[in-house]
Scaffold this active site. Structure first.
Site, PDB file in Angstrom:
ATOM      1  CG  ASP A 259       0.786  -1.732  -2.780  1.00  0.00           C
ATOM      2  OD1 ASP A 259       1.088  -1.733  -4.196  1.00  0.00           O
ATOM      3  OD2 ASP A 259      -0.605  -1.622  -2.705  1.00  0.00           O
TER       4      ASP A 259
ATOM      5  CE1 TYR B  38      -4.224  -0.077  -7.763  1.00  0.00           C
ATOM      6  CE2 TYR B  38      -5.565  -1.418  -6.427  1.00  0.00           C
ATOM      7  CZ  TYR B  38      -4.329  -1.246  -6.746  1.00  0.00           C
ATOM      8  OH  TYR B  38      -3.289  -1.924  -6.557  1.00  0.00           O
TER       9      TYR B  38
ATOM     10  CG  HIS C 166       5.515  -3.902  -4.414  1.00  0.00           C
ATOM     11  ND1 HIS C 166       5.786  -2.519  -4.539  1.00  0.00           N
ATOM     12  CD2 HIS C 166       4.298  -4.056  -4.246  1.00  0.00           C
ATOM     13  CE1 HIS C 166       4.451  -1.858  -4.256  1.00  0.00           C
ATOM     14  NE2 HIS C 166       3.694  -2.734  -4.223  1.00  0.00           N
TER      15      HIS C 166
END
Length: 383
Positions: free
Chosen positions: A177, A307, A361
């Site tokens: 990630d 982000y 993930h």
């Protein structure tokens, strides 16, 4: 800078406030039989909230986390929380593990002993690591930056400074990630110090140069780009809002633990390899420990900054630019869309690429044993 031991000590007042807020949850009516198709399953969420309120023992988890060996320091003016565990073996290799979103340093709890003391877990003591697990700035117990501009690139420099403070000149880097992006930037900016990079995800912002001077896109690479686009259309709304209007979302999640649970647990359901049965796969205690770190530190909003900053500085490569340290990849079958090896080899020196038998993930939480074995194998010739 001074490195100081750190212990988590959440107050009884904060624990009681959480229980009260959970008890006062204002539930919404879900469309009948919608399940997980439109977000977090309502029945699952009610079970999780009830357990968080009446069954979950934070003090037990707090004690478990404190046993990992936590510290605080400052690097270039940024306070950083981290775990540091020395390896048991003749010559442990320093290794910095970086988590992502919606995880935390809690993701790495199960894999740390497998890496630091392989001899006690079916491995060879020659493969031991000194493990460092920092919390990303604005996640958990690493305070949020006070000004814009701290993204994966800048965090890579912070990690290099942290390793210097710990006395490590040469080290390995591993992550998934956001941790994959940070680890890649670390190798790009500090290639002389990074022995190798191991990733269980390729950063979604990674793009090799695609000028006329570069090889044409292959059919496999084109299929990957199409699958990535389709996934983004079906599943990527969270990333768009967290990267464009994070404050509007953060207020609600920071005020409602049930809302926070719905937002984060839906990702553990959708992105893991447990095929919907995350209660059995992860266990509610593990899921709620991660959630509780976000809740008690009030950092869900600051975690969204990655982000915003990631959009501002994506991992786009110029012609001729390459990551010099060797790369190893563990590709888990239920991971988010992953590029083919050829796409990665355009900019990386790929020395190991393993298709893993199961997992998704959150590899360090889902399949710590197999991931640890793969990390050991990759770094074995690089020591």
């Amino acid at each position: 800078m001074t490195i100081t031991p750190f212990n988590i000590a959440i107050s009884d007042t904060a624990l009681n406030d959480l229980k009260q807020r959970l008890a006062n949850t204002r539930w919404v009516d879900a469309m009948p039989h919608s399940g997980w198709s439109e977000g977090c399953d309502a029945d699952f969420l009610k079970r999780a909230v009830a357990y968080w309120r009446d069954g979950f023992d934070w003090r037990v988890q707090e004690q478990r986390l404190n046993a990992l060996g936590q510290f605080m320091t400052q690097v270039d003016g940024q306070s950083v929380h981290f775990i540091h565990r020395r390896g048991t073996g003749p010559a442990p290799l320093p290794l910095i593990l970086t988590h992502g979103w919606p995880g935390s340093f809690v993701e790495m709890a199960a894999i740390i002993p497998l890496l630091t003391d392989p001899g006690s877990h079916g491995g060879d003591p020659q493969d031991a690591f000194d493990v460092v697990v920092p919390s990303l700035p604005g996640y958990g117990f690493s305070p949020a930056p006070t000004a814009p501009g701290t993204g994966p690139l800048q965090i890579a420099d912070l990690w290099a400074g942290l390793m210097t403070q710990l006395g490590y000149v040469r080290f390995g880097a591993q992550g998934g990630d956001w941790g994959a992006g940070v680890s890649t930037w670390l190798a790009l900016r500090h290639p002389q110090r990074v022995a190798g990079v191991h990733l269980n995800f390729i950063s979604g912002s990674y793009r090799p140069p695609l000028t006329d001077a570069e090889p044409a896109i292959t059919s496999d690479e084109q299929a990957f780009l199409q699958s990535e686009l389709a996934w983004s259309d079906a599943e990527g709304a969270y990333g768009r809002i967290q990267g464009t209007k994070p404050q509007s979302l953060a207020l609600g999640l920071n005020d409602s633990p049930a809302g926070l649970a719905a937002w984060i647990l839906e990702k553990f359901h959708g992105w893991s390899g447990f095929h919907g049965d995350i209660e059995k796969g992860f266990g509610l205690d593990e899921l709620l420990t991660n959630l509780s770190v976000y809740w008690f530190t009030g950092t869900v909003g600051s975690s969204f900054r990655m982000y915003v900053e990631g959009r501002a500085r994506p991992l786009h490569f110029a012609s001729g630019q390459r990551v010099l340290p060797p790369l190893g990849v563990a590709q888990f079958p239920d991971e988010l869309p992953m590029p083919p090896r050829s796409w990665v080899e355009r900019c990386f020196d790929v020395q190991r690429w393993t298709m893993m038998p199961r997992g998704g993930h959150f590899a360090a939480m889902e399949q710590p044993q197999s991931l640890a074995e793969e990390i050991r194998a990759f770094f074995r010739p690089l020591r």
